[in-house]
Enzyme design. Structure first.
Site, PDB file in Angstrom:
ATOM      1  N   HIS A  53      39.447  43.581  40.168  1.00  0.00           N
ATOM      2  CA  HIS A  53      40.036  42.356  40.747  1.00  0.00           C
ATOM      3  C   HIS A  53      39.198  41.118  40.406  1.00  0.00           C
ATOM      4  O   HIS A  53      38.170  40.868  41.024  1.00  0.00           O
ATOM      5  CB  HIS A  53      40.133  42.503  42.270  1.00  0.00           C
ATOM      6  N   HIS A  55      39.727  36.859  38.552  1.00  0.00           N
ATOM      7  CA  HIS A  55      40.653  35.808  38.085  1.00  0.00           C
ATOM      8  C   HIS A  55      40.015  35.113  36.878  1.00  0.00           C
ATOM      9  O   HIS A  55      39.290  34.126  37.035  1.00  0.00           O
ATOM     10  CB  HIS A  55      40.914  34.801  39.205  1.00  0.00           C
ATOM     11  N   GLN A 146      50.154  32.735  42.592  1.00  0.00           N
ATOM     12  CA  GLN A 146      49.169  32.161  43.519  1.00  0.00           C
ATOM     13  C   GLN A 146      49.830  31.437  44.699  1.00  0.00           C
ATOM     14  O   GLN A 146      49.342  31.478  45.817  1.00  0.00           O
ATOM     15  CB  GLN A 146      48.289  31.174  42.737  1.00  0.00           C
ATOM     16  N   HIS A 204      47.802  40.678  46.331  1.00  0.00           N
ATOM     17  CA  HIS A 204      46.853  40.044  47.238  1.00  0.00           C
ATOM     18  C   HIS A 204      47.511  40.231  48.608  1.00  0.00           C
ATOM     19  O   HIS A 204      48.571  39.656  48.860  1.00  0.00           O
ATOM     20  CB  HIS A 204      46.695  38.558  46.944  1.00  0.00           C
ATOM     21  N   GLU A 207      45.305  38.542  53.046  1.00  0.00           N
ATOM     22  CA  GLU A 207      43.987  37.904  52.919  1.00  0.00           C
ATOM     23  C   GLU A 207      43.920  36.756  53.922  1.00  0.00           C
ATOM     24  O   GLU A 207      44.048  35.570  53.584  1.00  0.00           O
ATOM     25  CB  GLU A 207      43.758  37.379  51.486  1.00  0.00           C
ATOM     26  N   ASP A 303      36.065  39.459  42.181  1.00  0.00           N
ATOM     27  CA  ASP A 303      37.085  38.451  42.521  1.00  0.00           C
ATOM     28  C   ASP A 303      36.856  37.111  41.818  1.00  0.00           C
ATOM     29  O   ASP A 303      37.682  36.671  41.038  1.00  0.00           O
ATOM     30  CB  ASP A 303      37.172  38.267  44.045  1.00  0.00           C
ATOM     31  N   TRP A 309      37.028  28.731  44.086  1.00  0.00           N
ATOM     32  CA  TRP A 309      36.904  29.304  45.435  1.00  0.00           C
ATOM     33  C   TRP A 309      35.477  29.733  45.743  1.00  0.00           C
ATOM     34  O   TRP A 309      35.105  29.865  46.904  1.00  0.00           O
ATOM     35  CB  TRP A 309      37.838  30.514  45.576  1.00  0.00           C
TER      36      TRP A 309
HETATM   37 ZN    ZN Z   1      41.947  37.416  44.093  1.00  0.00          ZN
END
Ligand code: ZN
Length: 387
Positions: A53, A55, A146, A204, A207, A303, A309
């Site tokens: 996982h 991005h 997203q 996802h 979360e 991640d 983020w």
């Molecule tokens: Zn993610």
């Protein structure tokens, strides 16, 4: 290349690598070095790590537009701006640079999510598989909406188009859709699209710290009803942290029954979750110990690698392992070893299972000078990588 008297699956062996394959595995001190052959003594051999996982479309963008508050909200706002400025060259260069960071620290399989809000990013990442393969890295791409598929016109179509462009898995973000019902509807649409296109599924999922975010049980029910066991991954599942005990027990049992793999992403979630709390402040990590106890499948993701983020991140999978041990209190000797083993074991399940280290198999492996996994996690010193 000859490894002598080396720990492989808790047995001392000699192992020879030749022409990119494992030529032989034998009892310890039974293979003699060939003339000119490099020899490594002792230590530990494992399969390469897998990253289930990350991005890559957003990786290494953290400094370009700093997230000054460090919150999820500002991360989303920054990404919305950065996404519009993406170019093929930019996505390509950052993806390759990040993948090399992974490879040099022992990770040779990478499953990336890509925001289907940028079909340019989708096309670029899907197109990078051959380039990655030439570097000894397997790449999988998940079509990740997203901003949800039902919140605004056009997003559903972009997401479907992304899957047609050659993604390996269909993604979804049910907790981010407008209503609980639309979230559940989005889960079913993910399954429908994956069935139509014969792809895998990677959500996802939940979360959030909201204990009423209840998509994981729908994911599991659909998996069972459609006979999709073994093809479905649910990332984050942080709401599970906040469910009351009877409901958590019910859902965990369902996760185990459905064979849905839960991916914990402790680096991001420990800083992004719990933000509506004052004190006590929740940790926002899924219930790894209870999932394990129930026989459910768990993986560990990094991640974010320096993205909008999460500004930090090294792409060394020992970092999320280290964080998980801390925030989930997995500090028994058995649990620390299990966390280490997950990186080269269950983290490979989204790719069809861990590679076997036997004679005749592909010669991809890691050699650790330090034999003790707990010491490896303590120092997070990268291995020698053979790819
Ligand atoms: Zn993610």
């Amino acid at each position: 290349m000859l490894f002598r008297d080396t720990n492989l699956n808790d047995r001392q062996v000699d192992l020879r690598l030749e022409n990119g394959r494992i030529a032989a595995v034998a009892d310890s001190k039974t293979l003699a070095p060939l003339p000119g052959e490099e020899v490594l003594l002792n230590g530990r051999i494992t399969a390469p790590f897998a990253e289930p996982h990350v991005h890559l479309d957003a990786a290494l963008l953290g400094a370009r537009m700093p997230n000054r508050s460090g919150t999820l909200r500002e991360g989303i706002a920054n990404w919305a701006v950065l996404r519009e400025e993406l170019t093929v060259e930019d996505v390509r260069e950052r993806a390759i640079e990040t993948a090399e960071m992974y490879a040099q620290t022992g990770t040779l399989r990478i499953r990336t999510h890509v925001d289907t809000g940028s079909l340019l990013a989708v096309e670029t990442l899907v197109g990078l598989k051959a380039e990655f393969a030439s570097r000894g890295i397997d790449l999988q791409v998940v079509a990740f909406p997203q901003e949800g598929i039902l919140r605004a016109p056009g997003r559903l179509e972009q997401w479907e188009e992304a899957v047609r462009m050659g993604c390996d898995a269909v993604g979804g973000i049910p907790h981010f859709e407008r209503t609980t019902e639309e979230g559940w509807d989005s889960v079913r649409r993910v399954f429908d699209l994956a069935e139509r296109t014969d792809t895998l599924i990677d959500f996802h999922c939940d979360e959030t710290d909201d204990p009423h975010s209840r998509n994981l049980e729908v994911v599991c029910a659909e998996t069972l009803d459609r006979g999709w066991q073994g093809r479905v991954v649910a990332g984050h599942c942080t709401a599970l942290h906040s469910y009351n005990a009877p409901h958590a027990a019910k859902v965990i049992e369902l996760v185990a029954e459905a064979g849905v793999q839960v991916i914990a992403n402790p680096l991001d979630n420990v800083v992004l979750q719990g933000r509506y709390d004052t004190y006590p402040r929740r940790r926002g990590i899924t219930r790894v110990d209870q999932l394990w106890e129930a026989g459910a499948l768990v993986g560990i993701g990094h991640d974010s690698v320096q993205d909008p983020w999460y500004r930090l991140g090294t792409a060394n999978m020992l970092d999320p392992a280290y964080m998980l041990i801390h925030v989930s209190q997995l500090t028994s000797e058995h649990e620390m070893r299990r966390v280490f083993d997950t990186l080269s074991g269950d983290n490979h399940l989204p790719f069809g299972g861990p590679p076997r280290l036997e004679a005749g198999e592909r010669g991809q492996l890691l050699w650790w000078a330090e034999d003790d996994p707990i010491e490896v996690i303590r120092t997070r010193t990268p291995p020698r990588v053979f790819r």
